[in-house]
Design a protein around this motif. Sequence first.
Motif, short mmCIF file in Angstrom:
data_model
loop_
_atom_site.label_atom_id
_atom_site.label_comp_id
_atom_site.label_asym_id
_atom_site.label_seq_id
_atom_site.Cartn_x
_atom_site.Cartn_y
_atom_site.Cartn_z
N PHE A 72 0.80 -1.16 -0.06
CA PHE A 72 0.06 -0.09 -0.02
C PHE A 72 1.00 1.28 0.19
CE2 PHE A 72 -2.55 -3.42 1.93
CZ PHE A 72 -3.82 -3.10 1.62
N VAL A 73 0.71 2.10 -0.75
CA VAL A 73 1.18 3.49 -0.82
C VAL A 73 0.25 4.61 -0.08
CG1 VAL A 73 1.90 5.31 -2.26
CG2 VAL A 73 2.94 3.13 -2.87
N ILE A 74 0.78 5.47 0.79
CA ILE A 74 -0.03 6.69 1.31
C ILE A 74 0.57 7.72 0.60
CG2 ILE A 74 1.27 6.69 3.34
CD1 ILE A 74 -1.33 7.29 5.07
N SER A 75 -0.60 8.78 0.39
CA SER A 75 0.12 10.05 -0.22
C SER A 75 -0.71 11.18 0.37
CB SER A 75 -0.58 9.87 -1.68
OG SER A 75 0.02 8.63 -2.29
N MET A 76 -0.16 12.27 0.29
CA MET A 76 -0.65 13.64 0.85
C MET A 76 -0.63 14.43 -0.26
SD MET A 76 -0.89 13.28 4.09
CE MET A 76 -0.61 14.69 5.00
N PRO A 77 -1.59 15.53 -0.29
CA PRO A 77 -1.97 16.79 -1.20
C PRO A 77 -0.49 17.22 -1.14
CG PRO A 77 -3.74 16.46 0.27
CD PRO A 77 -2.65 15.63 0.74
N SER A 78 -0.06 17.99 -2.54
CA SER A 78 1.41 18.49 -2.45
C SER A 78 1.51 19.91 -1.64
CB SER A 78 1.46 18.67 -3.85
OG SER A 78 1.55 17.67 -4.47
N GLY A 79 0.42 20.33 -1.18
CA GLY A 79 0.28 21.36 -0.33
C GLY A 79 0.59 21.22 1.10
N ALA A 80 0.44 19.89 1.45
CA ALA A 80 0.52 19.75 2.89
C ALA A 80 2.04 19.78 3.34
CB ALA A 80 0.46 18.01 3.09
N GLN A 81 2.06 20.36 4.68
CA GLN A 81 3.20 20.73 5.40
C GLN A 81 2.93 19.80 6.88
OE1 GLN A 81 3.12 24.97 5.10
NE2 GLN A 81 5.33 24.68 4.40
N THR A 82 3.95 19.50 7.61
CA THR A 82 4.30 19.34 8.88
C THR A 82 4.20 20.46 9.51
OG1 THR A 82 6.81 19.17 9.09
CG2 THR A 82 5.44 16.97 8.43
N GLU A 83 3.92 20.53 10.93
CA GLU A 83 4.02 21.75 11.56
C GLU A 83 5.56 22.20 11.83
OE1 GLU A 83 2.51 24.85 13.83
OE2 GLU A 83 1.44 23.43 12.70
N ALA A 84 6.45 21.33 11.75
CA ALA A 84 7.69 21.57 11.84
C ALA A 84 8.16 22.42 10.69
CB ALA A 84 8.66 20.40 12.01
N GLN A 85 7.80 21.96 9.36
CA GLN A 85 8.18 22.50 8.17
C GLN A 85 7.60 23.98 8.12
OE1 GLN A 85 6.54 19.40 5.54
NE2 GLN A 85 8.65 19.29 4.66
N ARG A 86 6.22 24.09 8.79
CA ARG A 86 5.73 25.44 8.72
C ARG A 86 6.43 26.49 9.62
NH1 ARG A 86 0.20 25.80 7.91
NH2 ARG A 86 -0.46 27.22 9.64
N GLN A 87 7.12 25.87 10.53
CA GLN A 87 7.83 26.78 11.37
C GLN A 87 9.34 26.89 10.84
OE1 GLN A 87 7.32 26.58 15.61
NE2 GLN A 87 5.23 25.79 15.23
N GLY A 88 9.67 26.37 9.66
CA GLY A 88 11.07 26.47 9.22
C GLY A 88 11.98 25.47 9.52
N HIS A 89 11.37 24.31 10.25
CA HIS A 89 12.43 23.31 10.69
C HIS A 89 12.30 22.19 10.22
CE1 HIS A 89 13.14 25.85 14.25
NE2 HIS A 89 11.92 25.98 14.43
N ARG A 90 13.37 21.26 9.81
CA ARG A 90 13.41 20.05 9.18
C ARG A 90 12.85 19.12 9.97
NH1 ARG A 90 18.81 18.32 6.45
NH2 ARG A 90 17.16 16.77 5.84
N SER A 91 12.04 17.95 9.54
CA SER A 91 11.20 17.31 10.05
C SER A 91 12.39 15.96 10.77
CB SER A 91 10.28 16.42 9.43
OG SER A 91 9.27 16.99 9.39
N GLY A 92 12.45 15.50 11.94
CA GLY A 92 13.48 14.62 12.31
C GLY A 92 12.93 12.94 11.84
N ASN A 93 14.03 12.31 11.76
CA ASN A 93 13.62 10.82 11.53
C ASN A 93 13.25 10.23 12.79
OD1 ASN A 93 13.62 8.32 10.05
ND2 ASN A 93 15.87 8.14 10.10
N ALA A 94 12.10 10.13 13.09
CA ALA A 94 11.86 10.03 14.55
C ALA A 94 11.00 8.54 14.72
CB ALA A 94 11.00 10.97 15.32
N GLY A 95 11.01 7.83 13.71
CA GLY A 95 10.28 6.55 13.71
C GLY A 95 9.15 6.55 12.88
#
Length: 253
Positions: A72-95
Amino acid sequence: MTNSSHSDSRISGSIRKCGLDDAKLLHRLSVETYVDTFDGTSSDEDMQKYLEETYAEPILREELANPDSMFFVISMPSGAQTEAQRQGHRSGNAGADSADSACFVNPGDFADTAGADTGNLSNSTDSVNPTDSANSASPTSPVNALDSTETSAGYMKLNFGDAQVEDMGLDAMEVQRLYIRKAFKGCGLGTQLMNLALKTARERGLKKVWLGVWEHNEPAKRFYTGKGFVRVGQHAFWQGDDKQTDYLMAREV
C-alpha cells in the motif's frame, strides 16, 4: 505554496493498494526511506548490497505479483506541510509516526482530483544509488510526485501464509515494511497504515499481527509498543554481510 488567507484544516493521507505498475514508485520510496532510517548503521558496501538485493525493481515486481503479499502507498496533497516545516524546521527521523504534531494544508493550494502517474520516476532497475535517493527527499521533487496534486509519503508491505519471513502460522499476518518519508513524519500516517493493517487482518479472520524491528531503533519500538505490540522473540537480520538483530513484536488482532 501561496500565502492563502484560507484557514488551515487537518488532513489525512489517502491510501491505495499497489499493482505491478507501481514497482518504480516502490523502488524509489523503499530506497529513500531505508537510507534515511538506517544510514550509518553499517558500511557503505553492506548498505549498497542490501539495497540492491532487496529493492531492485525486478525483485519488487516479484513481490507485487505474490498473492500472499500486499503493498500500500499512502499519499498527501502536494500542499501539505508538517507543523515543523511550517515553522522552518526540518522534520526529524523519529520513527514511523509521532502524535506530537499534525499535518495541515491550505485547501486552496491544490486541486480536488489526483491520479497515479509515475512516469517521472527513475528507469533504473539493476543498480541502486542511495545518495541520489536521499538527495531527492524533498516532498515537492518531481521524481517523487504522483502528479501535480499528490505526493507519495510512505508505504507498507503485508505478508500472509508462506510469504511471512518467519513461520508464525496461517492465522498470523506480518507487517514486513512500514516506512514514512522524513518530510511527512509527525502527520499520523504511520498510524493510518497500521490501522489498515489491523483492519486487513481482522477482515481475513486472522488472530495475530507481528513484525520485526531493529533492536536499536528506539523510536520505532516506542511506536509499535504504543500500538499494542509486545516483544515475543528475535531473529538475525542481514544488512549486506552485516549481521544485526531484529526484535520480533506481536499483538492480537
